[in-house]
Design a protein around this motif. Structure first.
Motif, PDB file in Angstrom:
ATOM      1  N   LEU A 181       5.046  15.562  -0.003  1.00 12.23           N
ATOM      2  CA  LEU A 181       4.042  15.229   1.002  1.00 12.23           C
ATOM      3  C   LEU A 181       2.879  14.470   0.396  1.00 12.23           C
ATOM      4  N   ARG A 182       2.600  14.750  -0.896  1.00 14.93           N
ATOM      5  CA  ARG A 182       1.487  14.069  -1.553  1.00 14.93           C
ATOM      6  C   ARG A 182       1.921  12.766  -2.212  1.00 14.93           C
ATOM      7  N   GLY A 183       3.207  12.440  -2.099  1.00 13.70           N
ATOM      8  CA  GLY A 183       3.751  11.297  -2.807  1.00 13.70           C
ATOM      9  C   GLY A 183       2.956  10.032  -2.587  1.00 13.70           C
ATOM     10  N   SER A 184       2.770   9.266  -3.650  1.00 14.77           N
ATOM     11  CA  SER A 184       2.000   8.029  -3.546  1.00 14.77           C
ATOM     12  C   SER A 184       2.816   6.952  -2.870  1.00 14.77           C
TER      13      SER A 184
ATOM     14  N   ILE B 113      20.140  23.878   1.620  1.00 14.32           N
ATOM     15  CA  ILE B 113      20.000  22.655   0.840  1.00 14.32           C
ATOM     16  C   ILE B 113      18.522  22.334   0.688  1.00 14.32           C
ATOM     17  N   THR B 114      18.217  21.450  -0.257  1.00 14.91           N
ATOM     18  CA  THR B 114      16.842  21.026  -0.474  1.00 14.91           C
ATOM     19  C   THR B 114      16.526  19.803   0.378  1.00 14.91           C
ATOM     20  N   VAL B 115      15.264  19.429   0.404  1.00 15.58           N
ATOM     21  CA  VAL B 115      14.850  18.226   1.132  1.00 15.58           C
ATOM     22  C   VAL B 115      15.567  16.998   0.590  1.00 15.58           C
ATOM     23  N   GLU B 116      15.635  16.872  -0.724  1.00 13.52           N
ATOM     24  CA  GLU B 116      16.313  15.728  -1.344  1.00 13.52           C
ATOM     25  C   GLU B 116      17.786  15.688  -0.942  1.00 13.52           C
TER      26      GLU B 116
ATOM     27  N   VAL C  92      18.426  -3.252  -2.326  1.00 13.74           N
ATOM     28  CA  VAL C  92      17.313  -4.163  -2.047  1.00 13.74           C
ATOM     29  C   VAL C  92      16.085  -3.625  -2.769  1.00 13.74           C
ATOM     30  N   GLU C  93      15.469  -4.442  -3.582  1.00 12.88           N
ATOM     31  CA  GLU C  93      14.356  -3.993  -4.415  1.00 12.88           C
ATOM     32  C   GLU C  93      13.297  -3.267  -3.595  1.00 12.88           C
ATOM     33  N   TRP C  94      12.986  -2.061  -3.993  1.00 12.55           N
ATOM     34  CA  TRP C  94      12.019  -1.113  -3.447  1.00 12.55           C
ATOM     35  C   TRP C  94      12.277  -0.668  -2.000  1.00 12.55           C
TER      36      TRP C  94
ATOM     37  N   HIS D 287      14.171   6.209   1.475  1.00 10.07           N
ATOM     38  CA  HIS D 287      14.534   7.558   1.038  1.00 10.07           C
ATOM     39  C   HIS D 287      13.301   8.451   0.945  1.00 10.07           C
ATOM     40  N   GLN D 288      12.237   7.943   0.351  1.00 11.13           N
ATOM     41  CA  GLN D 288      11.020   8.738   0.215  1.00 11.13           C
ATOM     42  C   GLN D 288      10.373   9.011   1.579  1.00 11.13           C
ATOM     43  N   GLU D 289      10.465   8.053   2.478  1.00 11.91           N
ATOM     44  CA  GLU D 289       9.938   8.241   3.828  1.00 11.91           C
ATOM     45  C   GLU D 289      10.688   9.364   4.539  1.00 11.91           C
ATOM     46  N   LEU D 290      12.005   9.373   4.399  1.00 12.19           N
ATOM     47  CA  LEU D 290      12.806  10.422   5.029  1.00 12.19           C
ATOM     48  C   LEU D 290      12.511  11.776   4.396  1.00 12.19           C
ATOM     49  N   CYS D 291      12.376  11.808   3.084  1.00 14.69           N
ATOM     50  CA  CYS D 291      12.038  13.057   2.399  1.00 14.69           C
ATOM     51  C   CYS D 291      10.698  13.601   2.882  1.00 14.69           C
ATOM     52  N   THR D 292       9.740  12.706   3.067  1.00 11.25           N
ATOM     53  CA  THR D 292       8.420  13.125   3.533  1.00 11.25           C
ATOM     54  C   THR D 292       8.489  13.703   4.945  1.00 11.25           C
TER      55      THR D 292
END
Length: 278
Positions: free
Chosen positions: A9-12, A217-220, A240-242, A248-253
């Motif tokens: 949740l705090r991910g940059s 299961i975990t969030v990841e 595709v670069e980035w 993936h990070q958006e879905l994890c959040t």
């Protein structure tokens, strides 16, 4: 697990996202408070109530309602979101706040029944219930990643849902199994259902959210299951670069916020229980 979720949740955000959001409607909304705290507004009769204070002023929703929650951990988590804001307030990073505002204001006049119906709509189109009918390597990967999730959900809920291997067919879901899942959803309170709906819509999968909610299961792992075919394709055609990493990070959040919101609204007395046993 909660520590991992909090980290996500705090991910940059990436530089690309930051650049876009600096030009958004929130760019001019500067932080207008110095301190953030939680006030215990419980009535002393066993009815918990907690408010978030911004410089001793109670936080209000977009609808002008004072935000009060029954769960102290949820209040602390929302307060953390507001305290984490820097010079400008970025509401797109405040998932728990957004869910709480939606549940409080209820702009679409939802009920437990309507929320349950909307969640149930994802069952027949659940991502994890449609195995590929070609590409043997993809099928093997789906069997490795998806089959244990489906089995775990079936075992936990006493159901027997079976996936299909053809887009022309639908998964095997009996009326009894549908009723069991519907009853399970309705066993949650109104606020917790908002968390479940948010997670199911994000993953396009009830199976993944139900497994995540039961700590199977975990969030990841839930995010990987929901994006499995895309992950498989990127290994073949390239990444595709980035872009895919951000997805993936958006879905994890989103899944992190969903499972936290559901859990905190289903376990109001978690802090009091801990204090009582200390």
């Amino acid at each position: 697990m909660l520590r991992q979720v909090a980290t996500l949740l705090r991910g940059s955000p990436s530089k690309a996202i930051v650049g876009t959001r600096q030009n958004s409607i929130y760019a001019n909304l500067k932080r207008f408070y110095k301190s953030v705290s939680v006030a215990d507004d419980s009535d002393g009769n066993g009815n918990p109530s907690f408010a978030i204070l911004l410089d001793n002023r109670r936080l209000k929703s977009l609808g002008g309602n004072v935000l009060k929650v029954d769960s102290e951990p949820l209040a602390l988590a929302i307060a953390t979101e507001w305290d984490a804001q820097k010079e400008h307030i970025n509401k797109t990073h405040m998932r728990l706040t957004g869910l709480a505002f939606t549940a409080l204001d209820n702009p679409f006049h939802e009920t437990k029944e309507t929320l349950t119906d909307k969640i149930m709509e994802f069952l027949d189109t659940d991502t994890l219930l449609y195995f590929a009918d070609e590409q043997e390597s993809l099928v093997d990967l789906q069997k490795e990643k998806w089959a244990p999730v489906i089995k775990g959900v079936n075992d936990n809920h006493g159901i027997d849902i079976r996936a299909t291997q053809s887009i022309m067919d639908t998964p095997q879901i009996s009326d009894e199994d549908r009723l069991r899942i519907q009853r399970w959803l309705l066993s949650h309170n109104f606020w917790a259902l908002h968390g479940l709906q948010y997670g199911v819509e994000a993953a396009k999968s009830m199976m993944a959210m139900m497994a995540l909610n039961s700590h199977q299961i975990t969030v990841e792992e839930a995010a990987e299951a929901a994006r499995l075919e895309q992950i498989y394709q990127t290994k073949i055609w390239g990444n595709v670069e980035w872009s895919h990493d951000i997805e993936h990070q958006e879905l994890c959040t989103r899944l992190s916020a969903a499972v936290l919101f559901t859990y905190f609204n289903s376990n109001h007395a978690i802090v009091k229980k801990h204090e009582a046993s200390a």
